[in-house]
Design an enzyme around this catalytic site. Structure first.
Site, mmCIF file in Angstrom:
data_model
loop_
_atom_site.group_PDB
_atom_site.id
_atom_site.type_symbol
_atom_site.label_atom_id
_atom_site.label_comp_id
_atom_site.label_asym_id
_atom_site.label_seq_id
_atom_site.Cartn_x
_atom_site.Cartn_y
_atom_site.Cartn_z
ATOM 1 C CB THR A 21 -0.978 -0.039 1.204
ATOM 2 O OG1 THR A 21 -1.950 1.002 1.044
ATOM 3 C CG2 THR A 21 -0.262 0.162 2.536
ATOM 4 C CG ASN A 22 -0.338 4.684 -1.377
ATOM 5 O OD1 ASN A 22 -1.020 5.484 -0.735
ATOM 6 N ND2 ASN A 22 -0.821 4.036 -2.430
#
Ligand code: PMT
Length: 210
Positions: A21-22
């Site tokens: 993810t980020n």
């Protein structure tokens, strides 16, 4: 006016308990959705996983992966007049999702990734979207130059560019500093909280629409 807005990160599973993810918190996209509602518009918010409260008075579509976000946009963009893409979508996802939790083996491990579909870039050619199309550009260098390349490649009317190398703005902060990048011009907008910038983005989108 009908707005479609994407927000937040995507999650790309590696195994049942791990994912890529980020740092997107969703704050920028949710602020834009809230500003559109306050200005009296209809809003569809397509969001990756966040810890934010869902603004009242909009159609909310929660998604997890880039593919799910793609499918939600494909399904709903036809009813939008203005689409604004603030989500931080994964560019790559694991080729395989392990059915069981991956076990520790050697000292190194290689994860094979494959490209996700670019949702924003699909709007004109794949989804046939004829409305006002606004993308974001998260850049760490040559912000305007790279934003203008995205403007052309993804056939947008406007790119909202931000410098995500700075810890005080961009990902997961309450403030941002943005540039409105169009084909022939650019405008620097001073650092401000995301709510204030969201109202400016809605105003700008309406003036482009007009
Ligand atoms: O969520 P916050 O914590 O408030 O942070 C806000 C933000 C930094 C996430 C936001 O301001 C921002 O910059 N959003 C775009 C993030 C991004 O992934 O930018 P990009 O330059 O990689 O992508 C360019 C555009 O293409 C974006 O509009 C993105 O939504 C879109 N895209 C990218 C990849 C993909 N597979 N599909 C897409 O639609």
């Amino acid at each position: 006016m009908n707005f479609l807005i994407t927000a937040g990160p995507t999650r790309e599973a590696i195994d049942p308990v791990r994912y890529l993810t980020n740092k997107s918190s969703g704050k920028m996209g949710y602020a834009i959705a809230q500003a559109a509602i306050e200005a009296g518009h209809s809003v569809t918010l397509i969001s990756g996983p966040t810890n934010l409260d869902i603004p009242e008075g909009l159609d909310f579509l929660p998604v997890e992966t880039a593919q799910e976000m793609y499918e939600a946009v494909e399904r709903w963009i036809g009813k939008a007049d203005i689409a604004i893409f603030a989500a931080a979508v994964a560019d790559y996802r694991p080729v395989d999702i392990a059915e069981q939790k991956l076990k520790k083996h050697g000292d190194t491990m290689t994860l094979e990734l494959t490209k996700t579909r670019d949702i924003l870039a699909s709007c004109r050619p794949e989804f046939g979207f004829k409305g006002t199309l606004i993308g974001f550009a998260a850049e760490t260098q040559k912000v305007i130059e790279h934003a203008r390349i995205k403007l052309e490649k993804k056939q947008c009317d406007l790119i909202v560019a931000n410098d995500v190398s700075r810890p005080d703005i961009g990902f997961d902060s309450n403030e941002n500093e943005i540039f409105f990048v169009e084909a022939e011009s650019q405008e620097a907008i001073a650092k401000a909280d995301k709510q204030h910038l969201a109202h400016l983005i809605i105003e700008k989108s309406l003036s482009l629409r007009a």
